[in-house]
Design a protein around this motif. Structure first.
Motif, short mmCIF file in Angstrom:
data_model
loop_
_atom_site.label_atom_id
_atom_site.label_comp_id
_atom_site.label_asym_id
_atom_site.label_seq_id
_atom_site.Cartn_x
_atom_site.Cartn_y
_atom_site.Cartn_z
N HIS A 91 -5.58 -1.14 1.00
CA HIS A 91 -5.56 -0.19 -0.11
C HIS A 91 -6.83 -0.34 -0.94
O HIS A 91 -7.04 -1.37 -1.60
CB HIS A 91 -4.32 -0.38 -1.00
CG HIS A 91 -4.08 0.79 -1.89
ND1 HIS A 91 -4.72 0.95 -3.09
CD2 HIS A 91 -3.28 1.89 -1.73
CE1 HIS A 91 -4.32 2.07 -3.67
NE2 HIS A 91 -3.46 2.67 -2.85
N PRO A 148 0.82 -1.22 0.00
CA PRO A 148 0.00 0.00 0.00
C PRO A 148 0.85 1.27 0.00
O PRO A 148 0.46 2.28 -0.62
CB PRO A 148 -0.81 -0.13 1.29
CG PRO A 148 -0.96 -1.61 1.47
CD PRO A 148 0.37 -2.17 1.05
N GLU A 166 0.70 4.21 -2.99
CA GLU A 166 0.48 5.65 -2.79
C GLU A 166 1.51 6.48 -3.55
O GLU A 166 1.23 7.61 -3.95
CB GLU A 166 0.54 5.98 -1.30
CG GLU A 166 -0.62 5.42 -0.49
CD GLU A 166 -1.98 5.82 -1.05
OE1 GLU A 166 -2.17 7.02 -1.34
OE2 GLU A 166 -2.84 4.95 -1.24
#
Length: 231
Positions: free
Chosen positions: A105, A62, A66
């Motif tokens: 996520h 995750p 990002e």
């Protein structure tokens, strides 16, 4: 630090440190540095190391997503490829790791949840062949654990996916770990269990082993079924 030295260091630290310190252990390193060691660890015969690696994927991928969603997609595709017969691999730890990543996520969950679910489904008739059912019970365990992990965290989302019919055959599996992990999904989704399955499992003292929040629990099939009585 060389890749070999890093792998040895992580192999020693991940199983021995408290689970609450997992993020702290990983934080000094760049996420990309950790990928190859973790991919090797999810195939480990060391139970604790294997599952800590699964949890670690849920932390680092995750973060990668990002920063660069395409890099995260490449990792997810690597898991998918490992489960493909043409890859020459077996895919140990892949369903569990994918699920752990999707827990943390939303974007990857939206893109790859249907693929995880496909590993529990048989192919339908043309043109509705959406199944990639795994044949090995150990891989089925991984897929069921992964779906259960997401069902516990996002029950409404999993109900929308209409997976109950796909789970029923696993309740008749000769592998009791498969049966128990399928039962847990029914429980998380608050789905009623037929009288036949209740009676079959309620008297059972057979034990399955489940990984939850960094810990292992040994629970009987009967105790799982008893939990349905409170629904």
């Amino acid at each position: 630090m060389s890749r070999i030295a890093l792998k040895k260091k992580l192999a020693a630290e991940l199983p021995s440190a408290p689970f609450s310190k997992l993020g702290e252990i990983l934080s000094p390193y760049k996420e990309q540095q950790l990928l190859n060691p973790l991919f090797s660890f999810i195939c480990s015969v060391d139970e604790v190391l294997r599952w800590r690696a699964v949890s670690a994927f849920g932390i680092i991928v995750p973060r990668i997503a990002e920063k660069n969603i395409e890099s995260a997609r490449m990792i997810m595709r690597r898991f998918l490829w490992s489960l493909n017969d043409e890859s020459g691999g077996i895919g140990w730890g892949a369903p569990e790791s994918m699920a752990e990543i999707m827990c943390f996520h939303e974007g990857l969950r939206g893109e790859y949840l249907h693929m995880l679910l496909s590993y529990l489904r048989e192919d339908g008739d043309e043109p509705f062949q959406d199944g990639n059912q795994l044949e090995l019970p150990q891989l089925q365990q991984g897929a069921l654990w992964g779906v259960g992990r997401l069902a516990e965290k996002y029950p409404d989302l999993l109900r929308e996916e209409d997976i109950i019919a796909d789970l029923l055959p696993y309740l008749d599996s000769g592998d009791l770990q498969v049966v128990g992990l399928a039962l847990r999904i029914f429980y998380f989704l608050k789905e009623p269990l037929s009288v036949r399955f209740r009676e079959k499992c309620l008297e059972s003292t057979e034990i399955i082993r489940v990984y939850e929040d960094g810990e292992f629990s040994d629970i009987s099939l009967g105790s799982i079924v008893e939990s349905f009585l409170s629904l």
